[in-house]
Design a protein around this motif. Structure first.
Motif, PDB file in Angstrom:
ATOM      1  N   ASP A  12      30.046   7.557 -32.600  1.00 31.98           N
ATOM      2  CA  ASP A  12      30.909   6.898 -31.717  1.00 31.98           C
ATOM      3  C   ASP A  12      30.544   5.625 -31.685  1.00 31.98           C
ATOM      4  OD1 ASP A  12      28.160   7.712 -30.645  1.00 31.98           O
ATOM      5  OD2 ASP A  12      29.074   6.696 -28.982  1.00 31.98           O
ATOM      6  N   SER A  27      33.429   2.327 -22.372  1.00 32.28           N
ATOM      7  CA  SER A  27      32.967   3.663 -22.353  1.00 32.28           C
ATOM      8  C   SER A  27      33.319   4.546 -23.403  1.00 32.28           C
ATOM      9  CB  SER A  27      33.344   4.408 -20.948  1.00 32.28           C
ATOM     10  OG  SER A  27      34.618   4.541 -20.937  1.00 32.28           O
ATOM     11  N   LEU A  28      32.557   5.702 -23.509  1.00 28.71           N
ATOM     12  CA  LEU A  28      32.991   6.619 -24.780  1.00 28.71           C
ATOM     13  C   LEU A  28      34.365   7.025 -24.600  1.00 28.71           C
ATOM     14  CD1 LEU A  28      32.351   8.196 -27.106  1.00 28.71           C
ATOM     15  CD2 LEU A  28      31.097  10.084 -25.678  1.00 28.71           C
ATOM     16  N   ARG A  29      34.590   7.399 -23.403  1.00 27.15           N
ATOM     17  CA  ARG A  29      36.210   7.768 -23.141  1.00 27.15           C
ATOM     18  C   ARG A  29      37.134   6.863 -23.368  1.00 27.15           C
ATOM     19  NH1 ARG A  29      39.259   8.028 -18.338  1.00 27.15           N
ATOM     20  NH2 ARG A  29      40.985   9.887 -18.349  1.00 27.15           N
ATOM     21  N   GLU A  30      36.937   5.494 -23.036  1.00 25.53           N
ATOM     22  CA  GLU A  30      37.943   4.365 -23.372  1.00 25.53           C
ATOM     23  C   GLU A  30      37.745   4.174 -24.730  1.00 25.53           C
ATOM     24  OE1 GLU A  30      36.125   1.611 -20.738  1.00 25.53           O
ATOM     25  OE2 GLU A  30      37.571   1.836 -19.227  1.00 25.53           O
ATOM     26  N   ARG A  31      36.601   4.285 -25.592  1.00 28.82           N
ATOM     27  CA  ARG A  31      36.776   3.999 -27.043  1.00 28.82           C
ATOM     28  C   ARG A  31      37.548   5.273 -27.748  1.00 28.82           C
ATOM     29  NH1 ARG A  31      31.256   2.827 -26.448  1.00 28.82           N
ATOM     30  NH2 ARG A  31      30.472   4.578 -27.432  1.00 28.82           N
ATOM     31  N   LYS A  32      37.512   6.264 -27.038  1.00 30.29           N
ATOM     32  CA  LYS A  32      38.468   7.569 -27.914  1.00 30.29           C
ATOM     33  C   LYS A  32      39.785   7.028 -27.439  1.00 30.29           C
ATOM     34  CE  LYS A  32      34.956  11.173 -27.421  1.00 30.29           C
ATOM     35  NZ  LYS A  32      34.594  12.555 -26.718  1.00 30.29           N
ATOM     36  N   LYS A  33      40.166   6.618 -26.370  1.00 33.16           N
ATOM     37  CA  LYS A  33      41.405   6.188 -26.219  1.00 33.16           C
ATOM     38  C   LYS A  33      41.883   5.109 -27.316  1.00 33.16           C
ATOM     39  CE  LYS A  33      41.974   7.441 -21.278  1.00 33.16           C
ATOM     40  NZ  LYS A  33      42.207   6.718 -19.976  1.00 33.16           N
ATOM     41  N   THR A  36      42.536   6.681 -30.554  1.00 28.00           N
ATOM     42  CA  THR A  36      43.860   7.292 -30.686  1.00 28.00           C
ATOM     43  C   THR A  36      45.066   6.194 -30.869  1.00 28.00           C
ATOM     44  OG1 THR A  36      43.330   9.046 -29.091  1.00 28.00           O
ATOM     45  CG2 THR A  36      45.641   8.582 -29.218  1.00 28.00           C
TER      46      THR A  36
END
Length: 216
Positions: A12, A27-33, A36
């Motif tokens: 990540d 954050s990890l969640r925001e990086r995943k967004k 995408t």
């Protein structure tokens, strides 16, 4: 003694320093967004390059996710094609310049350095959207119409730097002039098929602004 093996990079954490720019504060969640958004954008570039803007639908672009997901991230096709993920890095670079330095000088130094980094690591990521904007009238108009409007980027940086709550008229005019000039430089670079070094072109653009258009 057994030689120490190099530590594998976390999946990540981006190894590309330019890609790390927009991801660093997330954050990890925001990086995943963000990933995408970048995946959808790359698919849009591929399809528009192959079959043209008018023949490319959002449904085709969103094949790897879904139309609803695509529209959750991008309100319009223009926003989808024109990237904005490096805006926080640009603002940070501008605010890191000396406080007493003329803003045009700060922009000139920061933009030239960031563009050179992009050219080393993300050349196609910089060139492709500008080429499409240069070739497709609807996308070119979207540069100024969408939320990706670079004027907002410079307006934010200049307002923060001035330490005021709301931008003054002078700040708005300055941001508009810088945004229009840098956008024109990038569009010219793309329309000319990268024959000129874009960092030099941007540097020349700011030299023209600093001179008060004395050379025109």
């Amino acid at each position: 003694m057994t030689p120490q093996q190099p530590t594998a990079a976390r999946p990540d954490v981006p190894t590309n320093p330019v890609r790390a720019m927009p991801e660093a504060p997330l954050s990890l969640r925001e990086r995943k967004k963000l990933k995408t958004r970048q995946t959808v954008r790359r698919e849009a570039y591929r399809l528009i390059s192959e079959q043209g803007d008018e023949n490319t639908t959002v449904e085709q672009i969103a094949a790897e996710v879904s139309p609803s997901t695509c529209f959750r991230y991008f309100a319009t096709k223009e926003e989808l094609v024109l990237p904005d993920e490096y805006d926080p890095a640009v603002i940070a670079a501008l605010l890191a310049r000396p406080a007493d330095e003329p803003f045009l000088t700060s922009c000139r130094e920061a933009m030239r350095d960031l563009i050179r980094q992009l050219l080393r690591h993300e050349r196609e990521g910089l060139f492709t959207p500008m080429r499409l904007a240069a070739e497709v009238p609807a996308l070119r108009a979207g540069v100024y119409r969408s939320s990706n409007n670079p004027q907002q980027l410079f307006l934010t940086a200049l307002t923060r730097r001035a330490g005021v709550e709301e931008p003054t008229y002078e700040i708005r005019v300055t941001a508009a002039a810088i945004a229009a000039a840098t956008t024109e430089a990038l569009l010219q670079w793309a329309a000319d098929d990268r024959r000129e070094d874009v960092a030099d072109l941007v540097d020349r653009t700011f030299a023209l602004l600093e001179s008060g258009f004395a050379g025109v």
